[in-house]
Design an enzyme around this catalytic site. Sequence first.
Site, PDB file in Angstrom:
ATOM      1  N   SER A 124     -19.133  -1.985  60.383  1.00  0.00           N
ATOM      2  CA  SER A 124     -18.290  -0.810  60.368  1.00  0.00           C
ATOM      3  C   SER A 124     -18.101  -0.181  58.845  1.00  0.00           C
ATOM      4  O   SER A 124     -18.014  -0.660  57.671  1.00  0.00           O
ATOM      5  CB  SER A 124     -16.567  -1.056  60.524  1.00  0.00           C
ATOM      6  OG  SER A 124     -15.547   0.198  60.670  1.00  0.00           O
ATOM      7  N   TYR A 149      -8.939  -6.407  59.014  1.00  0.00           N
ATOM      8  CA  TYR A 149     -10.179  -6.268  59.971  1.00  0.00           C
ATOM      9  C   TYR A 149     -10.871  -5.764  59.092  1.00  0.00           C
ATOM     10  O   TYR A 149     -12.486  -6.669  58.827  1.00  0.00           O
ATOM     11  CB  TYR A 149      -9.614  -5.214  60.953  1.00  0.00           C
ATOM     12  CG  TYR A 149     -11.044  -4.494  61.663  1.00  0.00           C
ATOM     13  CD1 TYR A 149     -11.331  -5.287  62.696  1.00  0.00           C
ATOM     14  CD2 TYR A 149     -11.330  -3.274  61.330  1.00  0.00           C
ATOM     15  CE1 TYR A 149     -12.577  -4.899  63.442  1.00  0.00           C
ATOM     16  CE2 TYR A 149     -12.423  -2.984  62.271  1.00  0.00           C
ATOM     17  CZ  TYR A 149     -13.479  -3.742  62.493  1.00  0.00           C
ATOM     18  OH  TYR A 149     -14.076  -2.872  63.204  1.00  0.00           O
ATOM     19  N   LYS A 153     -15.509  -7.778  58.858  1.00  0.00           N
ATOM     20  CA  LYS A 153     -16.783  -7.318  58.907  1.00  0.00           C
ATOM     21  C   LYS A 153     -17.274  -7.512  57.853  1.00  0.00           C
ATOM     22  O   LYS A 153     -18.502  -8.186  57.441  1.00  0.00           O
ATOM     23  CB  LYS A 153     -16.404  -5.654  59.441  1.00  0.00           C
ATOM     24  CG  LYS A 153     -15.880  -5.017  60.547  1.00  0.00           C
ATOM     25  CD  LYS A 153     -16.770  -5.786  61.571  1.00  0.00           C
ATOM     26  CE  LYS A 153     -16.208  -6.108  62.992  1.00  0.00           C
ATOM     27  NZ  LYS A 153     -17.238  -7.096  63.996  1.00  0.00           N
TER      28      LYS A 153
HETATM   29  P1  NAD Z   1     -13.911  -3.904  72.711  1.00  0.00           P
HETATM   30  O1  NAD Z   1     -12.804  -4.317  72.315  1.00  0.00           O
HETATM   31  O2  NAD Z   1     -14.465  -2.391  73.818  1.00  0.00           O
HETATM   32  O3  NAD Z   1     -15.105  -4.490  72.752  1.00  0.00           O
HETATM   33  C1  NAD Z   1     -15.245  -5.920  72.264  1.00  0.00           C
HETATM   34  C2  NAD Z   1     -15.145  -7.088  72.934  1.00  0.00           C
HETATM   35  O4  NAD Z   1     -15.548  -8.546  72.429  1.00  0.00           O
HETATM   36  C3  NAD Z   1     -14.214  -6.960  74.662  1.00  0.00           C
HETATM   37  O5  NAD Z   1     -14.945  -7.024  75.325  1.00  0.00           O
HETATM   38  C4  NAD Z   1     -13.643  -8.270  74.219  1.00  0.00           C
HETATM   39  O6  NAD Z   1     -13.712  -8.903  75.003  1.00  0.00           O
HETATM   40  C5  NAD Z   1     -14.808  -8.942  73.389  1.00  0.00           C
HETATM   41  N1  NAD Z   1     -14.353 -10.226  72.855  1.00  0.00           N
HETATM   42  C6  NAD Z   1     -13.208 -10.247  71.794  1.00  0.00           C
HETATM   43  N2  NAD Z   1     -13.944 -11.354  71.422  1.00  0.00           N
HETATM   44  C7  NAD Z   1     -14.543 -12.452  72.131  1.00  0.00           C
HETATM   45  C8  NAD Z   1     -15.025 -13.426  71.885  1.00  0.00           C
HETATM   46  N3  NAD Z   1     -14.227 -14.594  70.690  1.00  0.00           N
HETATM   47  N4  NAD Z   1     -15.728 -14.448  72.621  1.00  0.00           N
HETATM   48  C9  NAD Z   1     -16.106 -13.351  73.377  1.00  0.00           C
HETATM   49  N5  NAD Z   1     -15.806 -12.523  73.700  1.00  0.00           N
HETATM   50  C10 NAD Z   1     -14.879 -11.818  73.062  1.00  0.00           C
HETATM   51  O7  NAD Z   1     -14.258  -3.182  70.985  1.00  0.00           O
HETATM   52  P2  NAD Z   1     -15.562  -1.770  70.976  1.00  0.00           P
HETATM   53  O8  NAD Z   1     -15.055  -0.676  70.378  1.00  0.00           O
HETATM   54  O9  NAD Z   1     -16.837  -2.440  71.967  1.00  0.00           O
HETATM   55  O10 NAD Z   1     -16.090  -2.663  69.220  1.00  0.00           O
HETATM   56  C11 NAD Z   1     -17.711  -3.127  69.683  1.00  0.00           C
HETATM   57  C12 NAD Z   1     -17.838  -3.904  67.809  1.00  0.00           C
HETATM   58  O11 NAD Z   1     -17.258  -2.894  66.926  1.00  0.00           O
HETATM   59  C13 NAD Z   1     -16.726  -4.667  67.613  1.00  0.00           C
HETATM   60  O12 NAD Z   1     -17.194  -5.364  66.875  1.00  0.00           O
HETATM   61  C14 NAD Z   1     -15.818  -4.179  66.557  1.00  0.00           C
HETATM   62  O13 NAD Z   1     -15.145  -4.398  65.640  1.00  0.00           O
HETATM   63  C15 NAD Z   1     -17.366  -2.933  65.923  1.00  0.00           C
HETATM   64  N6  NAD Z   1     -16.500  -1.472  65.952  1.00  0.00           N
HETATM   65  C16 NAD Z   1     -15.992  -0.624  66.309  1.00  0.00           C
HETATM   66  C17 NAD Z   1     -15.887   0.728  65.840  1.00  0.00           C
HETATM   67  C18 NAD Z   1     -15.179   1.860  66.995  1.00  0.00           C
HETATM   68  O14 NAD Z   1     -14.572   2.625  66.866  1.00  0.00           O
HETATM   69  N7  NAD Z   1     -14.824   0.931  67.976  1.00  0.00           N
HETATM   70  C19 NAD Z   1     -16.037   1.166  64.847  1.00  0.00           C
HETATM   71  C20 NAD Z   1     -16.955  -0.586  63.888  1.00  0.00           C
HETATM   72  C21 NAD Z   1     -17.471  -1.245  63.949  1.00  0.00           C
HETATM   73  N1  UFG Z   2      -5.373  10.882  63.861  1.00  0.00           N
HETATM   74  C1  UFG Z   2      -4.015  11.631  63.966  1.00  0.00           C
HETATM   75  N2  UFG Z   2      -3.563  11.304  64.657  1.00  0.00           N
HETATM   76  C2  UFG Z   2      -3.705  10.091  65.641  1.00  0.00           C
HETATM   77  C3  UFG Z   2      -4.333   8.908  65.845  1.00  0.00           C
HETATM   78  C4  UFG Z   2      -5.697   9.205  64.190  1.00  0.00           C
HETATM   79  O1  UFG Z   2      -4.024  12.328  63.375  1.00  0.00           O
HETATM   80  O2  UFG Z   2      -3.165   9.486  66.560  1.00  0.00           O
HETATM   81  C5  UFG Z   2      -6.280  11.071  62.338  1.00  0.00           C
HETATM   82  C6  UFG Z   2      -6.313   9.977  61.504  1.00  0.00           C
HETATM   83  O3  UFG Z   2      -5.282  10.305  61.089  1.00  0.00           O
HETATM   84  C7  UFG Z   2      -8.048   9.835  60.867  1.00  0.00           C
HETATM   85  C8  UFG Z   2      -8.195  10.437  61.844  1.00  0.00           C
HETATM   86  O4  UFG Z   2      -7.311  11.545  63.280  1.00  0.00           O
HETATM   87  O5  UFG Z   2      -8.092  11.719  59.647  1.00  0.00           O
HETATM   88  C9  UFG Z   2      -9.348   9.575  62.598  1.00  0.00           C
HETATM   89  O6  UFG Z   2      -8.767   8.368  62.836  1.00  0.00           O
HETATM   90  P1  UFG Z   2      -9.259   6.967  63.830  1.00  0.00           P
HETATM   91  O7  UFG Z   2      -8.002   5.879  63.606  1.00  0.00           O
HETATM   92  O8  UFG Z   2      -9.386   7.431  65.283  1.00  0.00           O
HETATM   93  O9  UFG Z   2     -10.051   6.340  63.075  1.00  0.00           O
HETATM   94  P2  UFG Z   2     -10.128   6.438  61.403  1.00  0.00           P
HETATM   95  O10 UFG Z   2     -11.138   6.449  60.951  1.00  0.00           O
HETATM   96  O11 UFG Z   2      -8.939   5.846  60.586  1.00  0.00           O
HETATM   97  O12 UFG Z   2     -10.834   4.530  61.791  1.00  0.00           O
HETATM   98  C10 UFG Z   2     -11.583   4.214  62.026  1.00  0.00           C
HETATM   99  C11 UFG Z   2     -11.912   2.686  62.835  1.00  0.00           C
HETATM  100  C12 UFG Z   2     -11.366   1.598  61.949  1.00  0.00           C
HETATM  101  C13 UFG Z   2     -11.537   1.480  60.725  1.00  0.00           C
HETATM  102  C14 UFG Z   2     -11.518   2.450  60.203  1.00  0.00           C
HETATM  103  C15 UFG Z   2     -12.280   2.986  59.173  1.00  0.00           C
HETATM  104  O13 UFG Z   2     -10.635   3.048  63.767  1.00  0.00           O
HETATM  105  O14 UFG Z   2     -11.262   0.283  63.115  1.00  0.00           O
HETATM  106  O15 UFG Z   2     -12.465   3.725  61.092  1.00  0.00           O
HETATM  107  O16 UFG Z   2     -13.999   2.900  59.240  1.00  0.00           O
HETATM  108  F1  UFG Z   2     -11.446   0.195  59.831  1.00  0.00           F
END
Ligand code: NAD
Ligand code: UFG
Length: 338
Positions: A124, A149, A153
Site C-alpha cells: 500500500s 495497519y 504492510k
Molecule cells: P478485503 O477485505 O475485501 O479482502 C481481503 C480478503 O482476505 C477478505 O476476503 C478476507 O476474508 C480475507 N482474509 C483476511 N484474513 C485472512 C486469513 N488469515 N486467511 C484467509 N483469508 C483472509 O480487502 P481488499 O480491499 O480486497 O484488499 C486486499 C489486500 O489489498 C489487503 O491486503 C489490503 O491490505 C490491500 N490493500 C487494499 C487497499 C484498498 O484500498 N482496498 C489499498 C492498499 C492495499
Molecule cells: N474522506 C472524506 N470523507 C469520508 C471518507 C474519506 O472526506 O467519509 C476523504 C479523506 O479525508 C481523504 C479522501 O477522502 O482526503 C480519501 O480517503 P480514504 O479513506 O478513501 O483513503 P485514504 O487515502 O485516506 O486511505 C487509503 C487506504 C488506507 C491507506 C491509506 C494510505 O484506505 O488503507 O490510503 O495509503 F492506509
Amino acid sequence: MAVLVTGGAGYIGSHTCVELLNAGYDVVVADNLSNSSEVSLQRVEQITGKPVAFYRADVRDASKLDEIFERHDIRQVIHFAGFKAVGESVAKPLMYYRNNLDSTIGLCEAMLRHKVGELVFSSSATVYSPGNTMPLSETSSTGNCTHPYGWTKFMCEEIIMDVVRAHKGFSAALLRYFNPVGAHPSGLIGEDPSGIPNNLMPFISQTAVGRRKELSVFGDDYDTPDGTGVRDYLHVVDLAKGHVSAIRYLDDHDGVHIFNLGTGRGTSVLEMVRTFEKVNHVPVPYRITDRRPGDLATVYADPSKSNRELHWKTELDLEDMCCDSWNWQSSNPNGYES
Ligand code: NAD
Ligand code: UFG
C-alpha cells in the site's frame, strides 16, 4: 498450471480472479471469509464462465495450505489476505499484527516447502513516510507509519525481501496500491464493506443509494485547489490487471521488485462528489466537517516504473470509476446480501 489467490473472495481479489481467468490462468482461492462472501466467487464464475477452486481456509493454517499446494499445480501466488481498516488497526493492533504478519510468514514457509517461487504481495501507499514530496516514487522514503495497519504492510515487505535474499529461486513483486475504487462493469462484483465505510467511494455510493444520510467531507482548508483532500484513485479493474502484469513479469525476472499502482493524477473529495453526481444523475448530500486526524492533504503516485517495466497503465478514468461504483451499489444496495 494455477495461481493461488489468498483473500481472493475480497474486493480486489475477486476482480483479480476475473482478470486471471480471462488471461487463461486457472485460479485457486484460499479465503477464510472473515471480510467477504463466497457469493463474490460465484459471480466471478458467472462473469468469466470458468470455474474457481475455492477453499474456505485461513492462510495461517499450515496443514490446509499443504493440502492446497499438494492438490494443485500452483506456480504463482498472489497474497491479498489480511485486515485493512486503519482505524480498527489502531484499536486492535495485536489482531492486525497477528493476522497480517502470520499469514505472510506462513504463506512464504508453505511456498518454500512446496518449491513455489513467485509471490505477488498487496502492499500500500501507506508504507511511504508522511514527509515525502509528491508524486511518490518507489524510491521515496518509507517507514514512520502512522498506524499499525501501515506497519504490517511495511513489515511484510521487509519479511518478503529477506526471504528473497535468502532463498535462491524465490522472487517477489511488492505492489503498492494507491486508492482503488469502482467495480466490475457487469455490476456483479464490487466493494462490500461491513459496517460504516471508512473510505470515500463506498461512503459516497451508500449515501447516493440512501443507506447514509450525508457524506462528511473531512476538511476544506487543506492546501489543495478546492481545500479538500487529494488522492490518486484508480479503477479496481485496472488494478486487477496490474496483478496479471506482475505475475507475467516474475516469470522472467528474479529478485524483488517494487511497483506503484496508481494513475499519477490527484482528485479532490469535491471533484469526486461532483463527478459521481454528474455521471450518475444522483445527488450526494454532503457536509464539511473537521479534518480526519492523520490525513495528508495530497497523495499521488509516480507510476512511471510500472508503466515502463510492467507495461501496465491505467485505462479507465474518474467517470468510469464513479459509473461502475454506482452500477454495483444500485444493483446490490446491501452488497452481496442483497
Ligand atoms: P478485503 O477485505 O475485501 O479482502 C481481503 C480478503 O482476505 C477478505 O476476503 C478476507 O476474508 C480475507 N482474509 C483476511 N484474513 C485472512 C486469513 N488469515 N486467511 C484467509 N483469508 C483472509 O480487502 P481488499 O480491499 O480486497 O484488499 C486486499 C489486500 O489489498 C489487503 O491486503 C489490503 O491490505 C490491500 N490493500 C487494499 C487497499 C484498498 O484500498 N482496498 C489499498 C492498499 C492495499
Ligand atoms: N474522506 C472524506 N470523507 C469520508 C471518507 C474519506 O472526506 O467519509 C476523504 C479523506 O479525508 C481523504 C479522501 O477522502 O482526503 C480519501 O480517503 P480514504 O479513506 O478513501 O483513503 P485514504 O487515502 O485516506 O486511505 C487509503 C487506504 C488506507 C491507506 C491509506 C494510505 O484506505 O488503507 O490510503 O495509503 F492506509
